[in-house]
Design an enzyme around this catalytic site. Structure first.
Site, PDB file in Angstrom:
ATOM      1  N   SER A  55       0.853  -1.193   0.000  1.00 32.12           N
ATOM      2  CA  SER A  55       0.000   0.000   0.000  1.00 32.12           C
ATOM      3  C   SER A  55       0.877   1.227   0.000  1.00 32.12           C
ATOM      4  O   SER A  55       1.801   1.328   0.809  1.00 32.12           O
ATOM      5  CB  SER A  55      -0.865   0.050   1.255  1.00 32.12           C
ATOM      6  N   ASN A  72      -2.277   0.343  -4.401  1.00 31.55           N
ATOM      7  CA  ASN A  72      -2.401  -0.875  -3.608  1.00 31.55           C
ATOM      8  C   ASN A  72      -2.380  -2.056  -4.568  1.00 31.55           C
ATOM      9  O   ASN A  72      -3.036  -2.024  -5.607  1.00 31.55           O
ATOM     10  CB  ASN A  72      -3.717  -0.819  -2.803  1.00 31.55           C
ATOM     11  N   HIS A 102      -2.019   7.262  -4.602  1.00 32.21           N
ATOM     12  CA  HIS A 102      -2.304   6.052  -3.827  1.00 32.21           C
ATOM     13  C   HIS A 102      -2.160   4.834  -4.716  1.00 32.21           C
ATOM     14  O   HIS A 102      -2.589   4.844  -5.869  1.00 32.21           O
ATOM     15  CB  HIS A 102      -3.738   6.131  -3.280  1.00 32.21           C
ATOM     16  N   HIS A 150     -20.968  11.057   0.676  1.00 37.51           N
ATOM     17  CA  HIS A 150     -21.630  12.103   1.471  1.00 37.51           C
ATOM     18  C   HIS A 150     -21.357  13.507   0.937  1.00 37.51           C
ATOM     19  O   HIS A 150     -22.051  14.456   1.320  1.00 37.51           O
ATOM     20  CB  HIS A 150     -21.270  11.983   2.959  1.00 37.51           C
ATOM     21  N   HIS A 198       1.673  12.026   0.335  1.00 39.77           N
ATOM     22  CA  HIS A 198       1.115  13.381   0.404  1.00 39.77           C
ATOM     23  C   HIS A 198       2.267  14.371   0.196  1.00 39.77           C
ATOM     24  O   HIS A 198       3.057  14.594   1.120  1.00 39.77           O
ATOM     25  CB  HIS A 198       0.500  13.647   1.784  1.00 39.77           C
ATOM     26  N   GLY A 256      -6.055  -4.232  13.229  1.00 41.32           N
ATOM     27  CA  GLY A 256      -4.825  -4.218  12.452  1.00 41.32           C
ATOM     28  C   GLY A 256      -3.813  -3.289  13.109  1.00 41.32           C
ATOM     29  O   GLY A 256      -4.088  -2.688  14.142  1.00 41.32           O
TER      30      GLY A 256
END
Lengths: 331, 331
Positions: B121, B137, B135, B204, B125, B288
């Protein structure tokens, strides 16, 4: 067979009496006025805004909004004040139809009801790291069938999230909350205090969010008048519980170290609210008014990898001595 | 009746042949070596760390950790670099027993299996607001019964979250991803690109997280070799897709306005990761390694009430022109 016959009889009697039972149920709350709760909450909102504005040179911005599905609210936010860096004192009143099972809170008889939910939510993130962040919520829920009230309850609470633990401030805060509840019975404070410690816990960090306060939900006994009075009393204890701390600490000197620690700890506040807080998640999932819901976010937050404060530092004391359940009111 | 008899016969034959079928299933992957995936991912991790370190004056901190329940990882984080303000390039390999239904991803036959999950992963930034956050993964999942492989799949992707939209940068990024997939079939890029737009959407806010990229899951056809090759190709496209943007933009001048906008938009990144990202939530819910999971958090983020950029400003263009699905690779 006899049993079945009797059962049928009772059922038909029940159907016959249905409207009368409804009337009796409604009569159980002869003095219950939804509008009186609304009036109280709206007045409390303005009272709090006025009190905070008196401490700060900044005025709150007030936004009145309507909700297409029914209801609306007054969102009231301050940003960049010299005392409050970002904060909200919000009122909302939501009308809904067809309450889903998930929102009926273990009350199967109200699934599908019309409902009204109203509440005041307060989050204040102060500028000075020696003033804790504070949160309050007082809410009232009513389920209706046609125009008759089928069920109702109050919920809410006040809790404190310090960056630097100051015993006297936390003790006074808890004692004020206890005093607001004791007139209704000495069991309320310990019970609500424990519920607060349980709720404001950041599971994934295995750490309390702050030093607690009081938290209650599903409050509907012994009767409407008492529950409303308890909720009022908690709501009205906000200013005497918090304002003395603000006044005492707002001019305390601080430097980069304290500011950095405050921003780092605010990251935890973000984590709790976005990962665990039921109110926030319910709001985000139901297309609530996003900017009103997320007024709880701090103005700025920081994350640092595996950061640990030095042993015996006040920053280390926070998690060690303060973010653990303590009997603050009687210490 | 005849049907029932035949059915019983087939069933008994099935029970008799069970172990043989297991062997055949295992034989379907004669050349499948879990260890080769692990080697690839570990090498990719070091390759990426070296490449990013070459651009920055800061070294990554590497933390090797073990998991009590089985497995472990290498968390690799940089903070306060002149190019990368905070970032992680993490590898983890988790061994588990008794796969819960919720994690079986619609595969009832593997519920209760032992499993292995491994992945890399990456979240970076950057300091400069003209360099997008990136990003990646790449993950590989294997379900086993005793020591036999019962099922497996690959998943992953790369996506870009700019603060200021620069067409050329985004087009080159998408074209590089497309080129990494086209050799396996021209349908992969459009399909994975669409899945990326769907997944990295902040519901949202009704807004995309960024300008997308590619995203895939449940990749297990046509065979292990092809799926591994596709995953490798995507993983190896990270540097050619992202590094040219970093080199081109890292010395671009910026001021308080651009920095403030970057911090404000990083708030959206926090919201997506803590509210919607399945990987983050799964990690937090299953205890985790918190600091490894939350390396995706930005170093600093800001929230401002109902903030809106000026019309026709580059900040307004971001949501208007960039955070909408566009056919970047062929524009």
């Amino acid at each position: 067979m006899r049993h079945d016959k009797e059962y049928t009889k009772i059922l038909s009697l029940f159907h016959f009496l249905g409207p009368a039972i409804d009337a009796i149920l409604a009569d159980r709350y002869p003095t219950m006025k939804i509008s009186s709760v609304k009036t109280f909450l709206l007045n409390l909102q303005q009272k709090l805004i006025t009190a905070i504005e008196k401490l700060d040179e900044k005025k709150f911005l007030q936004d009145t909004w309507d909700r297409a599905q029914g209801g609306g609210g007054i969102t009231s936010v301050v940003e960049g004040g010299s005392v409050i860096e970002r904060g909200g004192i919000n009122f909302s009143h939501i009308l809904g139809k067809n309450l889903p099972p998930a929102a009926s809170d273990g009350r199967p008889h109200i699934v599908g009801s019309n409902f009204e939910a109203m509440g005041i939510s307060v989050v204040l993130h102060p500028q000075n790291p020696f003033i804790p962040t504070v949160h309050m919520n007082i809410r009232f829920f009513v389920a209706k069938s046609k125009s008759k009230i089928r069920d109702w309850w109050f919920g809410g609470g006040i809790d404190l999230t310090p960056y630097y633990g100051i015993d006297g401030d936390i003790k006074n805060f808890h004692r004020t909350l206890k005093e607001s509840l004791d007139p209704f019975g000495s069991h309320y404070y310990p019970q609500f205090k424990e519920q607060c410690d349980e709720y404001f816990f950041i599971k994934h960090r295995n750490e309390a969010r702050g030093v607690g306060g009081v938290f209650f939900d599903d409050l509907s006994t012994p009767d409407f008048q008492t529950c409303f009075a308890i909720s009022k009393s908690v709501g009205l204890s906000f200013l005497p519980a918090y304002i003395p701390i603000v006044k005492q600490r707002k001019d305390t000197n601080y430097g980069k170290r304290e500011r950095d620690f405050q921003l780092y700890r605010r990251g935890r506040y973000v984590e709790f609210n976005l990962v665990h807080d039921r109110g926030t998640l319910f709001g985000l999932q139901t297309q609530g008014r996003i900017e009103s819901i997320l007024m709880s976010m701090p103005p700025t937050a920081k994350w640092k990898y595996s950061w640990q404060p030095d042993k015996d530092s006040p920053e280390h004391e926070l998690t060690d001595k303060y973010l653990v359940p303590r009997d603050w009111a009687s210490e």
